[in-house]
Design a protein around this motif. Structure first.
Motif, PDB file in Angstrom:
ATOM      1  N   VAL A  11      -6.860   2.140  -5.608  1.00 26.60           N
ATOM      2  CA  VAL A  11      -5.630   1.382  -5.366  1.00 26.60           C
ATOM      3  C   VAL A  11      -5.994  -0.076  -5.117  1.00 26.60           C
ATOM      4  CG1 VAL A  11      -3.701   1.077  -3.757  1.00 26.60           C
ATOM      5  CG2 VAL A  11      -4.366   3.371  -4.471  1.00 26.60           C
ATOM      6  N   SER A  12      -5.216  -0.997  -5.679  1.00 24.54           N
ATOM      7  CA  SER A  12      -5.574  -2.424  -5.620  1.00 24.54           C
ATOM      8  C   SER A  12      -5.621  -2.970  -4.197  1.00 24.54           C
ATOM      9  CB  SER A  12      -4.583  -3.249  -6.448  1.00 24.54           C
ATOM     10  OG  SER A  12      -3.260  -3.094  -5.953  1.00 24.54           O
ATOM     11  N   THR A  13      -4.936  -2.301  -3.256  1.00 19.37           N
ATOM     12  CA  THR A  13      -4.942  -2.801  -1.874  1.00 19.37           C
ATOM     13  C   THR A  13      -6.042  -2.164  -1.033  1.00 19.37           C
ATOM     14  OG1 THR A  13      -3.292  -1.122  -1.276  1.00 19.37           O
ATOM     15  CG2 THR A  13      -2.464  -3.315  -1.861  1.00 19.37           C
ATOM     16  N   PHE A  14      -6.891  -1.330  -1.646  1.00 17.04           N
ATOM     17  CA  PHE A  14      -7.960  -0.674  -0.886  1.00 17.04           C
ATOM     18  C   PHE A  14      -8.891  -1.733  -0.286  1.00 17.04           C
ATOM     19  CE2 PHE A  14     -12.229   1.164  -0.521  1.00 17.04           C
ATOM     20  CZ  PHE A  14     -11.952   2.282   0.266  1.00 17.04           C
ATOM     21  N   GLY A  15      -9.013  -1.717   1.038  1.00 18.68           N
ATOM     22  CA  GLY A  15      -9.942  -2.595   1.730  1.00 18.68           C
ATOM     23  C   GLY A  15      -9.457  -4.002   1.989  1.00 18.68           C
ATOM     24  N   ILE A  16      -8.233  -4.347   1.554  1.00 19.21           N
ATOM     25  CA  ILE A  16      -7.801  -5.740   1.752  1.00 19.21           C
ATOM     26  C   ILE A  16      -7.382  -6.020   3.196  1.00 19.21           C
ATOM     27  CG2 ILE A  16      -7.037  -5.969  -0.643  1.00 19.21           C
ATOM     28  CD1 ILE A  16      -4.157  -5.770   0.396  1.00 19.21           C
ATOM     29  N   GLY A  17      -7.347  -4.982   4.007  1.00 21.07           N
ATOM     30  CA  GLY A  17      -6.984  -5.173   5.412  1.00 21.07           C
ATOM     31  C   GLY A  17      -8.124  -4.891   6.353  1.00 21.07           C
ATOM     32  N   ALA A  18      -9.367  -4.996   5.858  1.00 23.91           N
ATOM     33  CA  ALA A  18     -10.529  -4.684   6.696  1.00 23.91           C
ATOM     34  C   ALA A  18     -10.706  -5.672   7.837  1.00 23.91           C
ATOM     35  CB  ALA A  18     -11.790  -4.640   5.827  1.00 23.91           C
ATOM     36  N   THR A  62       0.830  -1.206   0.000  1.00 24.91           N
ATOM     37  CA  THR A  62       0.000   0.000   0.000  1.00 24.91           C
ATOM     38  C   THR A  62       0.863   1.253   0.000  1.00 24.91           C
ATOM     39  OG1 THR A  62      -1.743  -1.191   1.174  1.00 24.91           O
ATOM     40  CG2 THR A  62      -1.854   1.214   1.205  1.00 24.91           C
ATOM     41  N   ILE A  63       1.905   1.273   0.811  1.00 23.46           N
ATOM     42  CA  ILE A  63       2.822   2.428   0.830  1.00 23.46           C
ATOM     43  C   ILE A  63       3.392   2.651  -0.563  1.00 23.46           C
ATOM     44  CG2 ILE A  63       5.031   3.286   1.732  1.00 23.46           C
ATOM     45  CD1 ILE A  63       4.423   1.754   4.329  1.00 23.46           C
ATOM     46  N   TYR A  64       3.783   1.563  -1.216  1.00 27.28           N
ATOM     47  CA  TYR A  64       4.381   1.663  -2.554  1.00 27.28           C
ATOM     48  C   TYR A  64       3.361   2.163  -3.576  1.00 27.28           C
ATOM     49  CZ  TYR A  64       6.309   0.150  -7.024  1.00 27.28           C
ATOM     50  OH  TYR A  64       6.754   0.122  -8.338  1.00 27.28           O
ATOM     51  N   ARG A  65       2.156   1.583  -3.544  1.00 26.95           N
ATOM     52  CA  ARG A  65       1.169   1.887  -4.575  1.00 26.95           C
ATOM     53  C   ARG A  65       0.628   3.310  -4.483  1.00 26.95           C
ATOM     54  NH1 ARG A  65       0.015  -2.852  -7.165  1.00 26.95           N
ATOM     55  NH2 ARG A  65       0.689  -4.741  -6.058  1.00 26.95           N
ATOM     56  N   VAL A  66       0.380   3.803  -3.264  1.00 22.48           N
ATOM     57  CA  VAL A  66      -0.143   5.168  -3.158  1.00 22.48           C
ATOM     58  C   VAL A  66       0.916   6.183  -3.603  1.00 22.48           C
ATOM     59  CG1 VAL A  66      -1.808   4.620  -1.362  1.00 22.48           C
ATOM     60  CG2 VAL A  66       0.470   5.382  -0.717  1.00 22.48           C
TER      61      VAL A  66
END
Length: 628
Positions: free
Chosen positions: A472-479, A435-439
């Motif tokens: 972003v592809s990681t949006f919500g994957i850590g819910a 997520t840090i990388y993608r944003v």
């Protein structure tokens, strides 16, 4: 040597390497001594000073950084019948002149002075005069870690102490410290020119101290609960990072019925001194302080040291926690810390004007402390490993402990007493790094921890929406994880340097070289399961703090004698303008109360009662005991 130990100081035998150190220094050898707080460092130069003067070799000069330490040690030496003095700013010009006259005339056994005074032309001329007459016996450099830029309390004035070896090469030197890793030791040896000195390294283990580190939720409520549950009525020290926080916490403790005082460099000097004196002389006072307070404080009955903010490194943590339990009785080192502590410490390092090499060293020390804080295994094992000591293999028995049969657990830290549940956070760590990388790829710049966690948890905040980070592809994957869990993951990644804080870009997160191994799944990340937050109920104020317990089990009559002896000791200490422990430690009073002495002969052999104290106080002690 043993006769001085017993007759002057009243101790029946040496502890650990004390005898070897004392014999080496008395014979004229140089020494670098690493011994934990409470291990008996001062005797390592005080006994050689007495022995060498008795042999006609003159005066010992003790370089000490703090006025409070000088005052207490000189007072204790006077009580033991030893001629000692100090030269510092508390003396009037007449008092200073009288001390200098006694110095030149050889009427002092130990003279304490600050490094700033040692290097003045006037003082060096006085040392020259003593040297010419063969009356300069020994230099003792206390708190020697202050000479090192890698030490946690660097003082430039210590660097100038090289003059002692250059100007008086025939005078032996002993440098002492409670805290120094391998890098700091090497620096001490180089800076003080101690290459030919014998190195004495005691065990760094303080087996009587229980180490506890908790996740910060509501720090003030957590501290109150800790004090009320474990240490109501006990003396303690609470360390905070800022002056403002010191005053706020001291006020809140007072509001809750706990006797607390503030201490920081911004207070009026007279108030600061008055607060320190009250802490030293009264019972059950909690000192809330910045790290400006503590070095050289000899109060033996501090039952806890609490950190509300994370220190800079393990050396600082060890030195500060070592102020608890100097009497060898059970004590607590308690710390709460959170993600903001990590961010703040990283920022201070990154924004400092120091050279890159030095800042890299500081980062390494901080990472070691983060590793200790995030550990799920024995904290003592990790703490000692930092000082190159394998738990259970050093001379911890010399400090009064029993060597463990299991070298991986100590049985006296939170992780050993209550093994934490752990979970495999490797996949979560990879999601966070991705997520840090993608944003950053999407926006061209980084973001802070809160924003990154909002994306992971699928929160459509205005900021997330504004920057298009819902795509972003990681949006919500850590819910599936809570915010405290994600903060724990981020702290662990910072601890292993897989995430850095960019202080030049508003404390945004960025990847590092170490991120690659985690992203590839090559570095496992295991975390403790977060505990439930503190309860919402407010703790009821105590009506009155309980009376301090004696350090040994006493029957009813013994407890009455102990209480009466403490009252008598307080009166004597007040009359002598000294802390009570300088007269007798609690352990000595408890032994007296237990033995119920009927004669002066019965007092002989009790630890802490030397010939001078027996002569000065023996009869009064008997009268107190026999009056009950």
């Amino acid at each position: 040597m043993e006769s001085i130990l017993q007759t002057v100081f009243g101790y029946p035998h040496f502890r650990g390497p004390q005898q070897s150190i004392i014999e080496h220094v008395t014979a004229g050898g140089d020494a670098l001594v690493l011994m934990p707080t409470g291990g008996g460092k001062s005797l390592c130069y005080q006994i050689p000073a007495i022995a060498r003067q008795q042999a006609g070799q003159g005066i010992t000069v003790v370089i000490s950084p703090l006025i409070a330490l000088m005052h207490d040690q000189v007072g204790a030496l006077h009580e033991a019948g030893v001629s000692a003095a100090f030269l510092n700013s508390t003396l009037s010009s007449q008092e200073a002149s009288d001390t200098e006259r006694r110095l030149v005339q050889g009427q002092i056994t130990l003279l304490y002075a600050a490094p700033e005074r040692i290097n003045t032309p006037r003082f060096l001329a006085q040392l020259d005069s003593l040297q010419e007459r063969g009356c300069l016996s020994l230099f003792a450099i206390d708190e020697a870690h202050c000479v090192s830029q890698w030490g946690h309390d660097f003082r430039p004035e210590y660097r100038a102490l090289t003059v002692l070896h250059e100007r008086y090469p025939s005078v032996p030197r002993i440098a002492l410290t409670a805290t120094a890793d391998a890098l700091t030791r090497a620096d001490i040896i180089e800076r003080l020119q101690l290459q030919s000195a014998r190195l004495f390294v005691s065990s760094f283990d303080r087996p009587n101290i229980r180490y506890t580190i908790v996740e910060k939720r509501d720090a003030t409520a957590q501290l109150l609960r800790f004090i009320r549950t474990e240490h109501l009525g006990d003396a303690g020290i609470v360390y905070c990072q800022s002056r403002k926080k010191v005053e706020e916490i001291a006020d809140q403790l007072c509001d809750e019925g706990i006797a607390a005082l503030p201490y920081h460099a911004g207070l009026d000097a007279k108030l600061r001194q008055a607060n320190q004196d009250q802490f030293l002389r009264a019972e059950g006072v909690v000192m809330v302080a910045t790290i400006a307070f503590g070095m050289g404080i000899d109060k033996p009955d501090v039952r806890f040291v609490a950190h509300l903010d994370m220190p800079k490194n393990i050396e600082g943590y060890y030195q500060e926690t070592g102020r608890a339990g100097r009497d060898g009785l059970p004590a607590d080192a308690w710390m709460c810390y959170g993600l903001q502590d990590v961010v703040n410490q990283r920022r201070m390092i990154d924004e400092s004007p120091a050279a890159d090499e030095f800042k890299q060293g500081l980062r390494g020390k901080l990472e070691a402390l983060l590793g200790l804080a995030e550990a799920t295994d024995c904290r003592r094992v990790r703490l000692l490993a930092y000082f190159d000591e394998v738990y259970g293999q050093a001379s911890s028995a010399a400090l009064g402990s029993v060597t463990t049969t299991n070298p991986t657990t100590c049985g006296n830290c939170d992780n050993c007493l209550h093994p934490p549940a752990v979970w495999d956070a490797t996949d979560a760590a990879r999601k966070l790094l991705s997520t840090i990388y993608r944003v950053q790829q999407v926006s061209g710049f980084g973001f802070g921890a809160g924003h990154v966690m909002d994306i992971l948890r699928g929160k459509t905040t205005d900021k997330v929406t504004q920057y298009g980070h819902t795509r972003v592809s990681t949006f919500g994957i850590g819910a599936d994880l809570t915010e405290p869990q994600w903060r724990a993951v981020l702290r662990q990644l910072m601890a292993i340097n897989a995430v850095a804080v960019d202080a030049q870009a508003f404390n945004t997160l960025k990847l590092t070289e170490a991120s690659r191994a985690v992203l590839r799944g090559e570095v496992p990340v295991r975390l403790r399961v977060s505990l439930a937050g503190p309860g919402q109920h407010k703790t009821r104020r105590s009506a009155e703090a309980p009376a301090p317990k004696p350090p040994v089990a006493l029957d009813v009559a013994g407890q009455a004698r102990f209480a009466a002896l403490k009252t008598w000791r307080a009166d004597v200490a007040k009359a002598h303008n000294l802390p009570a422990y300088v007269i007798f430690h609690d352990a000595t009073l408890a032994a007296i109360a237990q033995n119920a002495p009927q004669s002066l002969h019965d007092l002989q052999g009790i630890s802490g009662i030397g010939a001078r104290k027996l002569e000065s106080y023996g009869q009064a002690v008997l009268e107190v005991c026999q009056a009950l």
